[in-house]
Write an enzyme that holds these catalytic residues in place. Structure first.
Site, PDB file in Angstrom:
ATOM      1  N   SER A 107      45.227  42.142  29.428  1.00  0.00           N
ATOM      2  CA  SER A 107      46.048  43.198  28.858  1.00  0.00           C
ATOM      3  C   SER A 107      47.483  42.872  28.948  1.00  0.00           C
ATOM      4  O   SER A 107      48.362  43.335  28.328  1.00  0.00           O
ATOM      5  CB  SER A 107      45.748  44.513  29.276  1.00  0.00           C
ATOM      6  OG  SER A 107      46.006  44.817  30.535  1.00  0.00           O
ATOM      7  N   GLY A 108      47.763  41.982  29.780  1.00  0.00           N
ATOM      8  CA  GLY A 108      49.318  41.457  29.899  1.00  0.00           C
ATOM      9  C   GLY A 108      50.065  42.544  31.168  1.00  0.00           C
ATOM     10  O   GLY A 108      51.240  42.358  31.035  1.00  0.00           O
ATOM     11  N   GLY A 110      48.971  42.724  34.238  1.00  0.00           N
ATOM     12  CA  GLY A 110      48.896  42.225  35.706  1.00  0.00           C
ATOM     13  C   GLY A 110      47.619  42.890  36.505  1.00  0.00           C
ATOM     14  O   GLY A 110      47.597  43.298  37.568  1.00  0.00           O
ATOM     15  N   SER A 111      46.621  43.281  35.461  1.00  0.00           N
ATOM     16  CA  SER A 111      45.786  44.076  36.100  1.00  0.00           C
ATOM     17  C   SER A 111      44.835  43.523  37.020  1.00  0.00           C
ATOM     18  O   SER A 111      44.261  44.185  38.382  1.00  0.00           O
ATOM     19  CB  SER A 111      44.915  44.765  34.992  1.00  0.00           C
ATOM     20  OG  SER A 111      44.219  43.786  34.095  1.00  0.00           O
ATOM     21  N   ASP A 156      52.762  38.703  39.686  1.00  0.00           N
ATOM     22  CA  ASP A 156      51.941  39.813  39.520  1.00  0.00           C
ATOM     23  C   ASP A 156      51.309  40.427  41.073  1.00  0.00           C
ATOM     24  O   ASP A 156      51.515  41.552  41.096  1.00  0.00           O
ATOM     25  CB  ASP A 156      50.579  39.550  38.813  1.00  0.00           C
ATOM     26  CG  ASP A 156      51.057  39.401  37.432  1.00  0.00           C
ATOM     27  OD1 ASP A 156      52.068  39.412  36.815  1.00  0.00           O
ATOM     28  OD2 ASP A 156      49.809  38.918  36.601  1.00  0.00           O
TER      29      ASP A 156
END
Length: 337
Positions: A107-108, A110-111, A156
């Protein structure tokens, strides 16, 4: 029954992404400006008296079971990120682990790194491990980038661990997190003027990062120039943010996005370019795709008189406007008895 929980915030990267990969900053210095938001990766651990670790991925409705006497690095089953984290922390006691993430991988935001940080924090709370923020970040990086060979940079893990607004510097000698002290009025105004929308697709960031790194290694002049320019823009963006010059900040987001796209042809696509062009035509001053690129969330800076217009136009084009706020705290863990 004891329950240990942890949550690590996801992040928005404003500028500098790509200069945090080791291939770049071992020869230069890298720098990133980012902040965390109120979306999280959650971990819950319930210890028990069995010799089995039962992991529930609530997002994907997956349950995996591992024997405590197995080598978790090499045992059968999926959820490689989870297994490697448990193995790195030498978890050998029976427990149930429940995982949930407010955003999917790709998703962008950093999950994936936030999930590793969350798991490390939860296990540390359970086992009484005294990790500081740098140690948590470094271990999370090792698990993702070295143990599992997932391509990517350093920002991240550090963002999710430290939380808040940070100017992070990368060099071959050290990684230094500089927390930024920003007036609450500036944070509120920035939040009010930023718009985040989901573009409708996710991507494998590792492939995009591989392409960026290969372009840099091949010494493509436009790529090297773009990465160097991103560092300059990161410093300028930090100054604009600290001084409250938010329209300048928005314009710098645009400059950063133009340079970011020069690093790889995979970073954007026709749909994203069309959404971004429409946003500018509707009054946005600048923006960027969050994360490595290719899909996920688009971040836009819009003067408050234009934000509703931009939002309406992008939703008509198929994007989904997301509600969010800044989160100033990093990873947190706690116990319930």
């Amino acid at each position: 029954m004891m329950i240990i929980r942890a949550k690590a915030p996801l992040r928005i990267s404003f500028c500098g992404g790509g200069t945090d990969v080791k291939e770049y900053f071992t020869h230069n210095t890298g720098m990133v400006l980012s902040s965390t938001i109120n979306r999280y990766a959650f971990t819950s651990i319930i210890p028990n008296n069995t010799r089995e670790i039962e992991v529930h991925s609530l997002d994907y409705n997956i349950v995996e079971k591992y024997n405590c006497d197995e080598d978790l690095y090499n045992c059968e089953g999926g959820l490689e990120l989870v297994k490697s984290t448990l193995a790195a922390l030498n978890v050998s006691s029976g427990c149930q682990v429940y995982l949930h993430n407010d955003a999917p991988p790709g998703s962008g935001l950093g999950s994936s790194s936030a999930m590793v940080v969350s798991m490390i924090s939860a296990v540390s709370e359970w086992q009484g491990l005294a990790f500081d923020n740098y140690e948590i970040s470094e271990l999370a990086y090792k698990i993702e980038r070295e143990d599992l060979k997932i391509a990517g940079g350093y920002q991240d893990q550090y963002g999710a661990t430290f939380g808040g607004f940070n100017f992070i510097e990368f060099s071959k000698d050290a990684i230094v997190v500089n927390p930024l002290i920003i007036k609450p009025d500036i944070i509120n105004e920035l939040e009010y003027n930023l718009l985040m929308c989901y573009t409708g697709g996710i991507r494998l960031s590792s492939k995009i990062i591989d392409d960026q790194v290969n372009n840099y290694i091949q010494k493509k002049e436009d790529v090297i120039h773009a990465m160097d320019e991103l560092k300059t823009l990161t410093v300028e963006m930090k100054k604009a943010l600290l001084r409250g010059n938010l329209d300048d900040f928005g314009a710098l987001l645009h400059d950063a996005w133009i340079n970011k796209k020069m690093m790889s042809s995979k970073i954007s696509n026709t749909k994203i370019d069309e959404l971004y062009a429409e946003a500018l035509n509707s009054g946005a001053l600048g923006g960027k795709l969050l994360g490595a690129g290719g899909g996920g969330y688009l971040l836009l800076y819009c003067p408050y008189t234009k934000k509703h217009v931009v939002s309406d136009r992008l939703e008509k084009m198929g994007a989904q406007v997301a509600a969010w706020n800044f989160e100033l705290k990093g990873v947190q863990s706690w116990k319930l008895k």
